[in-house]
Design a protein around this motif. Structure first.
Motif, PDB file in Angstrom:
ATOM      1  N   SER A 379      15.660 -34.927   5.327  1.00 17.85           N
ATOM      2  CA  SER A 379      15.224 -33.895   6.261  1.00 17.85           C
ATOM      3  C   SER A 379      13.851 -34.208   6.830  1.00 17.85           C
ATOM      4  CB  SER A 379      15.219 -32.531   5.571  1.00 17.85           C
ATOM      5  OG  SER A 379      14.465 -32.561   4.378  1.00 17.85           O
ATOM      6  N   LEU A 380      13.004 -34.861   6.026  1.00 19.78           N
ATOM      7  CA  LEU A 380      11.697 -35.255   6.526  1.00 19.78           C
ATOM      8  C   LEU A 380      11.850 -36.263   7.664  1.00 19.78           C
ATOM      9  CD1 LEU A 380       8.680 -34.734   5.932  1.00 19.78           C
ATOM     10  CD2 LEU A 380       8.723 -36.736   4.436  1.00 19.78           C
ATOM     11  N   ALA A 393      14.008 -46.093   6.613  1.00 18.43           N
ATOM     12  CA  ALA A 393      14.954 -45.675   5.582  1.00 18.43           C
ATOM     13  C   ALA A 393      14.467 -44.411   4.894  1.00 18.43           C
ATOM     14  CB  ALA A 393      15.147 -46.789   4.550  1.00 18.43           C
ATOM     15  N   THR A 394      15.416 -43.717   4.274  1.00 23.25           N
ATOM     16  CA  THR A 394      15.103 -42.488   3.554  1.00 23.25           C
ATOM     17  C   THR A 394      15.827 -42.462   2.225  1.00 23.25           C
ATOM     18  OG1 THR A 394      16.956 -41.300   4.567  1.00 23.25           O
ATOM     19  CG2 THR A 394      14.843 -41.199   5.697  1.00 23.25           C
ATOM     20  N   VAL A 416       0.999 -41.047  11.196  1.00 20.28           N
ATOM     21  CA  VAL A 416       0.282 -40.172  10.269  1.00 20.28           C
ATOM     22  C   VAL A 416       0.366 -38.715  10.729  1.00 20.28           C
ATOM     23  CG1 VAL A 416      -1.979 -39.579   9.318  1.00 20.28           C
ATOM     24  CG2 VAL A 416      -1.269 -41.983   9.455  1.00 20.28           C
ATOM     25  N   SER A 417       0.117 -38.488  11.994  1.00 17.32           N
ATOM     26  CA  SER A 417       0.160 -37.109  12.519  1.00 17.32           C
ATOM     27  C   SER A 417       1.542 -36.496  12.353  1.00 17.32           C
ATOM     28  CB  SER A 417      -0.242 -37.100  13.999  1.00 17.32           C
ATOM     29  OG  SER A 417      -1.571 -37.525  14.165  1.00 17.32           O
ATOM     30  N   ALA A 418       2.580 -37.302  12.613  1.00 15.96           N
ATOM     31  CA  ALA A 418       3.941 -36.790  12.488  1.00 15.96           C
ATOM     32  C   ALA A 418       4.272 -36.470  11.029  1.00 15.96           C
ATOM     33  CB  ALA A 418       4.930 -37.806  13.045  1.00 15.96           C
ATOM     34  N   LEU A 419       3.828 -37.307  10.104  1.00 16.51           N
ATOM     35  CA  LEU A 419       4.088 -37.070   8.686  1.00 16.51           C
ATOM     36  C   LEU A 419       3.379 -35.806   8.201  1.00 16.51           C
ATOM     37  CD1 LEU A 419       3.863 -40.700   7.261  1.00 16.51           C
ATOM     38  CD2 LEU A 419       5.869 -39.218   7.186  1.00 16.51           C
ATOM     39  N   VAL A 420       2.130 -35.667   8.585  1.00 16.97           N
ATOM     40  CA  VAL A 420       1.366 -34.491   8.162  1.00 16.97           C
ATOM     41  C   VAL A 420       1.989 -33.221   8.744  1.00 16.97           C
ATOM     42  CG1 VAL A 420      -0.876 -33.334   8.284  1.00 16.97           C
ATOM     43  CG2 VAL A 420      -0.769 -35.805   7.849  1.00 16.97           C
ATOM     44  N   SER A 421       2.360 -33.265  10.011  1.00 16.65           N
ATOM     45  CA  SER A 421       2.976 -32.095  10.646  1.00 16.65           C
ATOM     46  C   SER A 421       4.334 -31.781  10.044  1.00 16.65           C
ATOM     47  CB  SER A 421       3.125 -32.339  12.155  1.00 16.65           C
ATOM     48  OG  SER A 421       1.863 -32.517  12.766  1.00 16.65           O
ATOM     49  N   ALA A 422       5.080 -32.819   9.657  1.00 15.32           N
ATOM     50  CA  ALA A 422       6.420 -32.609   9.110  1.00 15.32           C
ATOM     51  C   ALA A 422       6.392 -31.904   7.762  1.00 15.32           C
ATOM     52  CB  ALA A 422       7.147 -33.940   8.969  1.00 15.32           C
ATOM     53  N   MET A 423       5.255 -31.956   7.094  1.00 13.64           N
ATOM     54  CA  MET A 423       5.150 -31.290   5.794  1.00 13.64           C
ATOM     55  C   MET A 423       4.883 -29.798   5.924  1.00 13.64           C
ATOM     56  SD  MET A 423       5.841 -33.471   3.510  1.00 13.64           S
ATOM     57  CE  MET A 423       5.251 -32.666   2.017  1.00 13.64           C
ATOM     58  N   VAL A 424       4.644 -29.338   7.147  1.00 10.27           N
ATOM     59  CA  VAL A 424       4.434 -27.911   7.388  1.00 10.27           C
ATOM     60  C   VAL A 424       5.793 -27.262   7.626  1.00 10.27           C
ATOM     61  CG1 VAL A 424       3.345 -26.181   8.853  1.00 10.27           C
ATOM     62  CG2 VAL A 424       2.170 -28.362   8.381  1.00 10.27           C
ATOM     63  N   PRO A 425       6.180 -26.253   6.849  1.00  8.69           N
ATOM     64  CA  PRO A 425       7.512 -25.648   7.011  1.00  8.69           C
ATOM     65  C   PRO A 425       7.709 -25.090   8.411  1.00  8.69           C
ATOM     66  CG  PRO A 425       6.480 -24.914   4.972  1.00  8.69           C
ATOM     67  CD  PRO A 425       5.423 -25.656   5.746  1.00  8.69           C
ATOM     68  N   PRO A 426       8.928 -25.204   8.962  1.00  2.00           N
ATOM     69  CA  PRO A 426       9.222 -24.620  10.272  1.00  2.00           C
ATOM     70  C   PRO A 426       9.030 -23.109  10.245  1.00  2.00           C
ATOM     71  CG  PRO A 426      10.974 -26.107   9.555  1.00  2.00           C
ATOM     72  CD  PRO A 426      10.078 -25.901   8.382  1.00  2.00           C
ATOM     73  N   ARG A 427       8.785 -22.532  11.421  1.00  3.92           N
ATOM     74  CA  ARG A 427       8.533 -21.098  11.512  1.00  3.92           C
ATOM     75  C   ARG A 427       9.789 -20.282  11.797  1.00  3.92           C
ATOM     76  NH1 ARG A 427       3.077 -20.956  15.313  1.00  3.92           N
ATOM     77  NH2 ARG A 427       1.704 -22.132  13.884  1.00  3.92           N
ATOM     78  N   ALA A 428      10.902 -20.936  11.997  1.00  4.01           N
ATOM     79  CA  ALA A 428      12.117 -20.229  12.466  1.00  4.01           C
ATOM     80  C   ALA A 428      12.726 -19.363  11.379  1.00  4.01           C
ATOM     81  CB  ALA A 428      13.146 -21.240  12.954  1.00  4.01           C
ATOM     82  N   GLY A 429      12.265 -18.136  11.262  1.00  5.81           N
ATOM     83  CA  GLY A 429      12.915 -17.150  10.397  1.00  5.81           C
ATOM     84  C   GLY A 429      12.579 -17.299   8.938  1.00  5.81           C
ATOM     85  N   PRO A 430      12.753 -16.243   8.163  1.00  4.83           N
ATOM     86  CA  PRO A 430      12.394 -16.258   6.750  1.00  4.83           C
ATOM     87  C   PRO A 430      13.280 -17.160   5.911  1.00  4.83           C
ATOM     88  CG  PRO A 430      13.525 -14.221   7.310  1.00  4.83           C
ATOM     89  CD  PRO A 430      13.244 -14.914   8.609  1.00  4.83           C
ATOM     90  N   SER A 431      14.502 -17.405   6.359  1.00  6.33           N
ATOM     91  CA  SER A 431      15.394 -18.267   5.570  1.00  6.33           C
ATOM     92  C   SER A 431      15.680 -19.564   6.289  1.00  6.33           C
ATOM     93  CB  SER A 431      16.710 -17.529   5.286  1.00  6.33           C
ATOM     94  OG  SER A 431      17.354 -17.205   6.514  1.00  6.33           O
ATOM     95  N   ALA A 432      14.705 -20.014   7.063  1.00  8.30           N
ATOM     96  CA  ALA A 432      14.901 -21.251   7.816  1.00  8.30           C
ATOM     97  C   ALA A 432      15.223 -22.399   6.864  1.00  8.30           C
ATOM     98  CB  ALA A 432      13.636 -21.582   8.600  1.00  8.30           C
ATOM     99  N   ASP A 433      16.140 -23.231   7.279  1.00  7.43           N
ATOM    100  CA  ASP A 433      16.536 -24.360   6.439  1.00  7.43           C
ATOM    101  C   ASP A 433      15.538 -25.486   6.631  1.00  7.43           C
ATOM    102  OD1 ASP A 433      19.448 -26.583   6.352  1.00  7.43           O
ATOM    103  OD2 ASP A 433      17.790 -26.284   4.957  1.00  7.43           O
ATOM    104  N   ALA A 435      15.213 -28.083   4.926  1.00  6.63           N
ATOM    105  CA  ALA A 435      15.698 -29.379   4.469  1.00  6.63           C
ATOM    106  C   ALA A 435      16.684 -30.007   5.422  1.00  6.63           C
ATOM    107  CB  ALA A 435      16.351 -29.220   3.099  1.00  6.63           C
ATOM    108  N   GLY A 436      16.927 -29.417   6.576  1.00  5.17           N
ATOM    109  CA  GLY A 436      17.904 -30.011   7.473  1.00  5.17           C
ATOM    110  C   GLY A 436      19.233 -29.307   7.327  1.00  5.17           C
ATOM    111  N   PRO A 437      20.376 -30.040   7.463  1.00 10.10           N
ATOM    112  CA  PRO A 437      21.680 -29.392   7.480  1.00 10.10           C
ATOM    113  C   PRO A 437      21.997 -28.677   6.175  1.00 10.10           C
ATOM    114  CG  PRO A 437      21.864 -31.793   7.624  1.00 10.10           C
ATOM    115  CD  PRO A 437      20.430 -31.475   7.613  1.00 10.10           C
TER     116      PRO A 437
END
Length: 546
Positions: A379-380, A393-394, A416-433, A435-437
């Protein structure tokens, strides 16, 4: 820069010959059929930036000869000699079938019917393919799992020694560096192979830059290994899938040794093959070349070959400068990610005696309050892709990015900027996924630790077979749904890709643990080779049809 062989590393003889031949502008009544991008092939030529891309695509004409049968003194022969010297080996062969072709040739030249090759996991699926072609068996030495990130590393020389004695192996194959840049203790393995009087074969596909700059691991030749393959396209700038097969021709190589119990009695088949100095016994050069002719194309792609010639020249002339800067930027960027994520996303630190390529940027997700359990490497990577940054790879708890001299400071800053930003949880709703799918049918999102645990369980029972590789591969086969495959015998390799390390091999009985893991992996974004997608949407495996 003159060499000890009277050649200049400042030259690129194959590239020069190709340009010179194209400059003749002769009328082409030979293959390839596009005739330099003429006529109906102009559309593709335009897509590739004009007919110049086609103008260098020739067949074997004049001084352009086949790398499998080079004329002494020809540009191809000179280019291969320059490559051998630049990488510190006696001999080099260009590979147009990628590192896979080199792995196939190394195994075919050193193992045969009645033999059991010892190979340390993790290894690429091409090792299994090579054993099937050679008719030999494969004895994997199970890997170590490094740290909390689930990264695999080869077992130590003690386990390898025991496997060699148990199977009377004709050779040992090790992958170093691994996909994540882990470098094995090759000198220890060389000592083990010398004691057993067998060659050490190294798949160093991800290490063509080793030894060419300060801060990088030593080149494979310095370890004393018998032969190695490196992928120039992975980090050295050649076109895909250009690679090199490198090997020694020191005293000790002798026809008839090391290959197959059918060649001679096992008791005496290695007699007299002691390697000179501190090197493992040499491979048989004639057999290795013959093996290459079996697996490589007879239609050499000269633009690809010339790109390898140019890549070697760049490494030889400018490698120290290029890679010193790459190491500096990589180390600095790794530290920034660690610092700016508060250690939640931290660089991989291997335990001794393993070392690591500093330009292979591997980051792991720590178990900490700032890292939700449903955040995975998969998901990252998805979040990075949305930010316009694609990585190599992941894994369940790690991601791997490849850095080369083609990356400037701006590129590192963007990563670096993308990695740091990706660690911030998305804002879409209280039960936003985060981790991806999500799972099918409203299942809860993936859990990182569960994925790691399931994967580890599979490694503990990997490669337990009830049929030989060759027998299973040649048996009639049928497809069954993944969820119903437990108890069947696999007919093909099954492996998450990348990195392409086999999880299931032909002849292995598929367990319930493996079925559950494959379902979990596929459901949550993993890519798996060997899993077929049916028209009805079902995922299927090929198994032996009884």
């Amino acid at each position: 820069m003159e060499t000890g062989r009277g050649l200049s590393q400042g030259r690129a003889p194959l590239w020069e010959a190709l340009v010179s031949h194209a400059a003749r502008k002769a009328q082409r009544f030979h293959v390839p059929g596009h005739k330099g991008g003429q006529g109906s092939y102009g559309e593709l030529a335009a897509l590739l930036g004009g007919r110049a891309a086609f103008s260098l695509d020739f067949t074997e004409l004049g001084s352009l000869d086949d790398p499998r049968w080079p004329t002494p003194g020809s540009p191809t022969a000179e280019a291969q000699a320059l490559a051998a010297e630049a990488f510190g080996w006696d001999e080099a062969r260009f590979l147009v079938g990628g590192a896979t072709a080199g792995v196939l040739a190394m195994v075919l030249a050193n193992a045969g019917r009645g033999d059991t090759l010892v190979a340390t996991l993790p290894f690429h699926r091409s090792v299994v393919s090579a054993c099937i072609l050679a008719g030999c068996e494969l004895a994997p030495v199970l890997p170590r799992v490094i740290g909390p990130f689930g990264v695999l590393a080869a077992a130590g020389s003690g386990e390898v020694n025991r496997a060699v004695r148990r199977h009377r192996a004709p050779a040992v194959l090790v992958t170093s560096p691994t996909y994540q840049g882990l470098v094995e203790d090759l000198p220890a393995l060389v000592r083990s192979c010398r004691e057993s009087d067998i060659p050490l074969l190294v798949d160093a596909a991800h290490g063509p830059h080793f030894g060419f700059g300060p801060g990088l691991p030593d080149g494979i030749a310095s370890s004393g290994a018998s032969a190695s393959v490196v992928s120039l396209h992975k980090t050295a700038g050649a076109l895909t899938p250009g690679a090199l097969l490198l090997f020694g021709s020191h005293p000790g190589s002798h026809p008839g040794s090391h290959v197959g119990s059918h060649v001679g009695s096992r008791a005496g088949s290695h007699a007299g093959s002691r390697a000179a100095g501190g090197r493992a016994p040499a491979v048989d050069v004639a057999r290795l070349d013959a093996a290459l002719r079996l697996v490589e194309t007879s239609s050499p792609p000269f633009p690809l070959l010339a790109s390898m010639d140019l890549a070697r020249r760049r490494l030889a002339l400018h490698g120290a400068r290029d890679w010193a800067r790459t190491v500096e930027l990589s180390v600095r960027s790794s530290a920034r990610v660690d610092r700016e994520t508060g250690g939640a996303l931290s660089p991989l630190e291997p335990p001794a005696p393993l070392t690591k390529d500093p330009t292979r940027l591997v980051f792991g997700l720590r178990d900490s309050p700032g890292v939700p359990p449903d955040l995975t490497g998969f998901s990252l990577a998805g979040r990075l892709g949305e930010a316009g940054v694609d990585i190599e790879a992941t894994g369940w708890a790690s991601i791997t990015a490849v850095a080369t001299p083609a990356d400037d400071e701006e590129a590192y800053d963007r990563l670096v900027s993308a990695l740091v930003s990706a660690m911030v949880p998305p804002r879409a709703g209280p039960s936003a996924d985060r981790a991806g799918p999500r799972g099918r049918g409203g299942e809860p999102p993936v859990r990182r630790e569960l994925g790691l645990a399931m994967e580890k369980d599979c490694w503990e029972e990997a490669f337990v077979r009830e049929m030989s590789l060759t027998e299973a591969f040649r048996s009639p086969r049928r497809r069954v749904p993944v969820e119903g495959a437990a108890g069947d015998i696999a007919a093909d390799v099954v492996c998450p890709y990348p990195p392409g390390v086999p999880l299931v091999v032909p002849g292995q009985r598929i367990s319930g643990k493996i079925v559950r893991y494959l379902e979990y992996l596929i459901r949550h974004g993993g890519r798996v080779q060997g899993v077929h997608h049916g028209r009805d949407g079902r995922t299927e495996l090929e198994v032996v049809a009884w």
